[in-house]
Design a protein around this motif. Structure first.
Motif, PDB file in Angstrom:
ATOM      1  N   PRO A 149     -37.320  35.056 -46.036  1.00 47.05           N
ATOM      2  CA  PRO A 149     -36.052  35.305 -46.742  1.00 47.05           C
ATOM      3  C   PRO A 149     -35.682  36.778 -46.792  1.00 47.05           C
ATOM      4  O   PRO A 149     -34.498  37.117 -46.814  1.00 47.05           O
ATOM      5  N   THR A 150     -36.681  37.664 -46.820  1.00 50.09           N
ATOM      6  CA  THR A 150     -36.366  39.088 -46.885  1.00 50.09           C
ATOM      7  C   THR A 150     -35.836  39.607 -45.558  1.00 50.09           C
ATOM      8  O   THR A 150     -34.818  40.295 -45.502  1.00 50.09           O
ATOM      9  N   MET A 151     -36.495  39.266 -44.474  1.00 51.27           N
ATOM     10  CA  MET A 151     -36.121  39.807 -43.173  1.00 51.27           C
ATOM     11  C   MET A 151     -34.873  39.149 -42.601  1.00 51.27           C
ATOM     12  O   MET A 151     -34.081  39.800 -41.928  1.00 51.27           O
ATOM     13  N   LEU A 152     -34.680  37.868 -42.855  1.00 51.87           N
ATOM     14  CA  LEU A 152     -33.495  37.186 -42.347  1.00 51.87           C
ATOM     15  C   LEU A 152     -32.343  37.201 -43.345  1.00 51.87           C
ATOM     16  O   LEU A 152     -31.185  37.020 -42.946  1.00 51.87           O
ATOM     17  N   GLY A 153     -32.631  37.414 -44.616  1.00 56.64           N
ATOM     18  CA  GLY A 153     -31.575  37.316 -45.622  1.00 56.64           C
ATOM     19  C   GLY A 153     -30.921  38.624 -46.006  1.00 56.64           C
ATOM     20  O   GLY A 153     -29.894  38.622 -46.691  1.00 56.64           O
ATOM     21  N   THR A 154     -31.499  39.746 -45.586  1.00 57.65           N
ATOM     22  CA  THR A 154     -30.943  41.037 -45.999  1.00 57.65           C
ATOM     23  C   THR A 154     -29.529  41.220 -45.498  1.00 57.65           C
ATOM     24  O   THR A 154     -28.631  41.634 -46.250  1.00 57.65           O
ATOM     25  N   SER A 155     -29.294  40.909 -44.214  1.00 63.08           N
ATOM     26  CA  SER A 155     -27.948  41.106 -43.656  1.00 63.08           C
ATOM     27  C   SER A 155     -26.934  40.161 -44.278  1.00 63.08           C
ATOM     28  O   SER A 155     -25.733  40.465 -44.322  1.00 63.08           O
ATOM     29  N   ALA A 156     -27.395  38.991 -44.762  1.00 63.29           N
ATOM     30  CA  ALA A 156     -26.500  38.039 -45.425  1.00 63.29           C
ATOM     31  C   ALA A 156     -26.426  38.267 -46.925  1.00 63.29           C
ATOM     32  O   ALA A 156     -25.770  37.507 -47.631  1.00 63.29           O
ATOM     33  N   ARG A 157     -27.084  39.315 -47.409  1.00 63.03           N
ATOM     34  CA  ARG A 157     -27.120  39.638 -48.837  1.00 63.03           C
ATOM     35  C   ARG A 157     -27.623  38.443 -49.656  1.00 63.03           C
ATOM     36  O   ARG A 157     -27.111  38.122 -50.718  1.00 63.03           O
ATOM     37  N   PHE A 158     -28.647  37.792 -49.126  1.00 63.46           N
ATOM     38  CA  PHE A 158     -29.281  36.664 -49.800  1.00 63.46           C
ATOM     39  C   PHE A 158     -30.640  37.132 -50.297  1.00 63.46           C
ATOM     40  O   PHE A 158     -31.547  37.396 -49.508  1.00 63.46           O
ATOM     41  N   TYR A 159     -30.804  37.223 -51.614  1.00 57.86           N
ATOM     42  CA  TYR A 159     -32.022  37.778 -52.201  1.00 57.86           C
ATOM     43  C   TYR A 159     -32.750  36.721 -53.018  1.00 57.86           C
ATOM     44  O   TYR A 159     -32.132  35.849 -53.627  1.00 57.86           O
ATOM     45  N   VAL A 160     -34.057  36.814 -53.013  1.00 51.57           N
ATOM     46  CA  VAL A 160     -34.902  35.888 -53.774  1.00 51.57           C
ATOM     47  C   VAL A 160     -35.764  36.699 -54.734  1.00 51.57           C
ATOM     48  O   VAL A 160     -35.721  37.934 -54.741  1.00 51.57           O
ATOM     49  N   ALA A 161     -36.578  35.999 -55.519  1.00 48.96           N
ATOM     50  CA  ALA A 161     -37.385  36.674 -56.542  1.00 48.96           C
ATOM     51  C   ALA A 161     -38.348  37.682 -55.924  1.00 48.96           C
ATOM     52  O   ALA A 161     -38.542  38.786 -56.441  1.00 48.96           O
ATOM     53  N   THR A 162     -38.964  37.301 -54.793  1.00 49.36           N
ATOM     54  CA  THR A 162     -39.914  38.226 -54.177  1.00 49.36           C
ATOM     55  C   THR A 162     -39.220  39.464 -53.624  1.00 49.36           C
ATOM     56  O   THR A 162     -39.821  40.541 -53.580  1.00 49.36           O
ATOM     57  N   THR A 163     -37.968  39.305 -53.191  1.00 45.52           N
ATOM     58  CA  THR A 163     -37.213  40.478 -52.751  1.00 45.52           C
ATOM     59  C   THR A 163     -37.029  41.449 -53.901  1.00 45.52           C
ATOM     60  O   THR A 163     -37.199  42.667 -53.746  1.00 45.52           O
ATOM     61  N   ALA A 164     -36.692  40.910 -55.062  1.00 46.37           N
ATOM     62  CA  ALA A 164     -36.513  41.759 -56.244  1.00 46.37           C
ATOM     63  C   ALA A 164     -37.822  42.454 -56.623  1.00 46.37           C
ATOM     64  O   ALA A 164     -37.833  43.641 -56.975  1.00 46.37           O
ATOM     65  N   ILE A 165     -38.928  41.717 -56.550  1.00 44.02           N
ATOM     66  CA  ILE A 165     -40.223  42.317 -56.873  1.00 44.02           C
ATOM     67  C   ILE A 165     -40.555  43.434 -55.898  1.00 44.02           C
ATOM     68  O   ILE A 165     -41.045  44.502 -56.293  1.00 44.02           O
ATOM     69  N   TYR A 166     -40.286  43.214 -54.627  1.00 42.31           N
ATOM     70  CA  TYR A 166     -40.553  44.238 -53.611  1.00 42.31           C
ATOM     71  C   TYR A 166     -39.719  45.494 -53.872  1.00 42.31           C
ATOM     72  O   TYR A 166     -40.212  46.618 -53.769  1.00 42.31           O
ATOM     73  N   VAL A 167     -38.442  45.293 -54.220  1.00 45.02           N
ATOM     74  CA  VAL A 167     -37.567  46.432 -54.516  1.00 45.02           C
ATOM     75  C   VAL A 167     -38.077  47.189 -55.741  1.00 45.02           C
ATOM     76  O   VAL A 167     -38.070  48.432 -55.772  1.00 45.02           O
ATOM     77  N   LEU A 168     -38.559  46.467 -56.748  1.00 42.33           N
ATOM     78  CA  LEU A 168     -39.096  47.114 -57.946  1.00 42.33           C
ATOM     79  C   LEU A 168     -40.342  47.936 -57.614  1.00 42.33           C
ATOM     80  O   LEU A 168     -40.562  48.998 -58.192  1.00 42.33           O
ATOM     81  N   PHE A 169     -41.148  47.438 -56.693  1.00 43.79           N
ATOM     82  CA  PHE A 169     -42.329  48.190 -56.263  1.00 43.79           C
ATOM     83  C   PHE A 169     -41.956  49.437 -55.471  1.00 43.79           C
ATOM     84  O   PHE A 169     -42.607  50.481 -55.579  1.00 43.79           O
ATOM     85  N   GLN A 170     -40.903  49.314 -54.664  1.00 40.64           N
ATOM     86  CA  GLN A 170     -40.530  50.412 -53.779  1.00 40.64           C
ATOM     87  C   GLN A 170     -39.673  51.466 -54.471  1.00 40.64           C
ATOM     88  O   GLN A 170     -39.423  52.526 -53.896  1.00 40.64           O
ATOM     89  N   GLY A 171     -39.199  51.169 -55.668  1.00 41.06           N
ATOM     90  CA  GLY A 171     -38.357  52.136 -56.375  1.00 41.06           C
ATOM     91  C   GLY A 171     -39.127  53.378 -56.801  1.00 41.06           C
ATOM     92  O   GLY A 171     -40.354  53.427 -56.756  1.00 41.06           O
ATOM     93  N   TYR A 172     -38.391  54.370 -57.190  1.00 44.99           N
ATOM     94  CA  TYR A 172     -39.042  55.603 -57.657  1.00 44.99           C
ATOM     95  C   TYR A 172     -38.443  55.997 -59.010  1.00 44.99           C
ATOM     96  O   TYR A 172     -37.246  56.329 -59.101  1.00 44.99           O
ATOM     97  N   PRO A 173     -39.243  55.918 -60.066  1.00 42.99           N
ATOM     98  CA  PRO A 173     -40.636  55.437 -60.061  1.00 42.99           C
ATOM     99  C   PRO A 173     -40.693  53.915 -59.992  1.00 42.99           C
ATOM    100  O   PRO A 173     -39.741  53.247 -60.385  1.00 42.99           O
ATOM    101  N   PRO A 174     -41.815  53.345 -59.508  1.00 41.25           N
ATOM    102  CA  PRO A 174     -41.932  51.879 -59.445  1.00 41.25           C
ATOM    103  C   PRO A 174     -41.874  51.269 -60.843  1.00 41.25           C
ATOM    104  O   PRO A 174     -42.438  51.808 -61.796  1.00 41.25           O
ATOM    105  N   ASN A 175     -41.179  50.154 -60.950  1.00 38.49           N
ATOM    106  CA  ASN A 175     -41.046  49.471 -62.234  1.00 38.49           C
ATOM    107  C   ASN A 175     -42.053  48.310 -62.289  1.00 38.49           C
ATOM    108  O   ASN A 175     -41.707  47.156 -62.085  1.00 38.49           O
ATOM    109  N   TYR A 176     -43.325  48.648 -62.545  1.00 35.85           N
ATOM    110  CA  TYR A 176     -44.373  47.631 -62.571  1.00 35.85           C
ATOM    111  C   TYR A 176     -44.190  46.606 -63.689  1.00 35.85           C
ATOM    112  O   TYR A 176     -44.410  45.408 -63.473  1.00 35.85           O
ATOM    113  N   PRO A 177     -43.801  47.000 -64.912  1.00 36.53           N
ATOM    114  CA  PRO A 177     -43.658  45.999 -65.973  1.00 36.53           C
ATOM    115  C   PRO A 177     -42.611  44.929 -65.654  1.00 36.53           C
ATOM    116  O   PRO A 177     -42.849  43.736 -65.877  1.00 36.53           O
TER     117      PRO A 177
END
Length: 484
Positions: A149-177
């Protein structure tokens, strides 16, 4: 969609006389261990709206500027996820179907029930525990899916829960909570699904294996045979032949482009991943060791858990089932990160060892092993075990001489499944593997990120060859067990 495909294929392979069942059992099982990364890579090459191989062929034949398919869409994501997850349902449901007494279906035929009516009114209802087990596992697995879903859905702006978690990890600073909170939501959904599963089966009997001897027989589908055979071929085409064909073509390229001219092809990419680059050689060896270890330990634990859940009268057996299923709800990126911090906090210095990766694999895949075994354990008549206890057999002797022999087909199928998913796993080992403990999943991911399409395709083809050999060997053992 994956469960429906699994039910249809399992019934066709194990309950009908459609030709080629032994070959199709092997071919149908291969797409799942190829993994989400490989599946996404292959169908990106096949279904890209601009330069996908299928769309190129369609344009050349029709002259239409519009693509035939767009894999970068929600239907495309569902399609790819379903065809690469369906083999799980085939293995889990097929293991139960192989143990079913055919006299139950023959009774339906005596009273005038046709073959399809018997399948829908007798076979499928009796297979309900295995079907629900497969559906529950697939549901929870897809809740935590990341790569497709992340690799095929990005261009279609289709996001799932794991996409959100990945973005939270990659943010600066990471939002672990916040990422952890989102992970707990997935845990709660899984707990609810397990509760609904137990409610559906409560108070109903699905026993299809008893103390009577019987000879397994298959249904002759007569006029439906060509149709069912065609459906099997179509699934193998879209899930195995086309993806592997696209990867094989890409692995022979000298550059990132796609050329159909043999003069532009080379085997240098295979030479690189097998000989020139030591990391990939190490990854192949480690993945084989992890596959064997995860399959053996996981099946042993899952068998004990499934037996206790469905055979004991303990008030905590349902809690045990829910706890066993909880790891499946955690996105593997979240699990791997938390597992990493746990290893660093322990005084045993396990981080960076192959044992740490093995331990993570066992925890991650124990829900899959449990679902595979529970669907079979529930079909063994209690009277067979009670007879052994009356004769004075201890629990260990009971398991060794009665329960385990009756579960041999399910044990082998579950072991093969754990081996396959261990070889292709990425997320659970991405943070845990390092120098000296590299495995195939992260190796393919790193090649995809930096090595280019030809090299990652070559490594993916090597992985497919390993899986093919493993399935052939396990299948031969399983065939001997069934004959015995």
């Amino acid at each position: 969609m994956a469960t429906a495909i699994g039910v249809g294929l399992a019934w066709t392979l194990h309950r009908t006389t459609v030709p080629g069942s032994r070959l199709f059992e092997l071919l149908v099982a291969i797409p799942y261990p190829l993994g989400p990364l490989v599946g996404t890579l292959a169908w990106s090459e096949l279904g890209s709206p601009r330069d996908g191989l299928i769309n190129q062929l369609y344009t050349s034949l029709t002259g239409s500027p519009d693509p035939l398919i767009n894999i970068y869409s929600v239907p495309g994501i569902v399609f790819v996820m379903a065809i690469f997850e369906a083999p799980v349902a085939v293995l889990m449901i097929g293991a139960a179907m192989q143990r079913m007494d055919p006299s139950l279906e023959e009774c339906s035929a005596v009273f005038g029930g046709g073959k399809l009516r018997t399948a829908f009114r007798v076979t499928l209802p009796l297979m309900l525990p295995a079907i629900l087990s497969a559906a529950l596992f697939l549901f929870t697995s897809m809740m935590g899916a990341f790569a497709i879903p992340t690799m095929l859905g990005t261009s279609a702006r289709f996001y799932v829960a794991t996409t959100a978690i990945y973005v939270l990890f990659q943010g600066y600073p990471p939002n672990y909570p916040l990422a952890a909170a989102l992970g707990l939501v997935l845990v709660a959904i899984t707990a609810l699904a397990v509760w609904l599963y137990s409610r559906v089966l409560k108070g109903r009997s699905f026993t299809v294996v008893s103390g009577r001897s019987y000879r397994p027989r298959r249904l002759d589908m007569r006029g439906w045979t060509p149709v069912l055979f065609g459906l099997e071929c179509f699934y193998v085409l879209i899930s195995l032949v086309l993806p592997l064909g696209a990867l094989l073509l890409a692995s022979l390229q000298r550059s990132g482009g796609t050329s159909w001219h043999p003069a532009e092809w080379t085997l240098q990419n295979y030479h690189y991943v097998l000989i020139d680059f030591p990391t990939t050689r190490e990854a192949i060896t480690n993945s084989l060791l992890l596959g064997v270890g995860t399959g053996t330990i996981g099946v042993a634990l899952a068998t004990v858990i499934a037996w206790n859940v469905h055979r004991s009268n303990s008030s905590g057996r349902r809690l045990l089932e829910q706890v066993t299923m909880l790891p499946q709800a955690f996105p593997r990126l979240i699990f791997a990160f938390g597992f990493l911090w746990m290893l660093l906090a322990l005084p045993l210095h396990l981080y960076g060892t192959l044992f740490a990766v093995l331990l993570a694999y066992v925890v991650v895949f124990i829900p899959l092993a449990y679902r595979g075994m529970s669907g079979v354990v529930i079909q063994i008549d209690r009277s067979l075990e009670e007879a052994a206890r009356v004769s004075g057999a201890s629990w260990g002797r009971l398991m060794r001489t009665v329960t385990v022999p009756l579960l041999r087909t399910g044990l082998l199928a579950t072991w093969a499944l754990l081996f396959m998913v261990s070889v292709r796993e990425v997320s659970a080992s991405l943070f845990l593997s390092g120098a000296g403990t590299q495995v195939l999943g992260p190796a393919i991911f790193n090649f995809w990120d930096s090595g280019g399409l030809p090299r990652v395709s070559a490594l993916a083809m090597v992985q497919a060859a390993i899986i093919l050999v493993a399935l052939f060997v396990v299948r031969r053992f399983a065939g001997n067990e069934i004959k015995a």
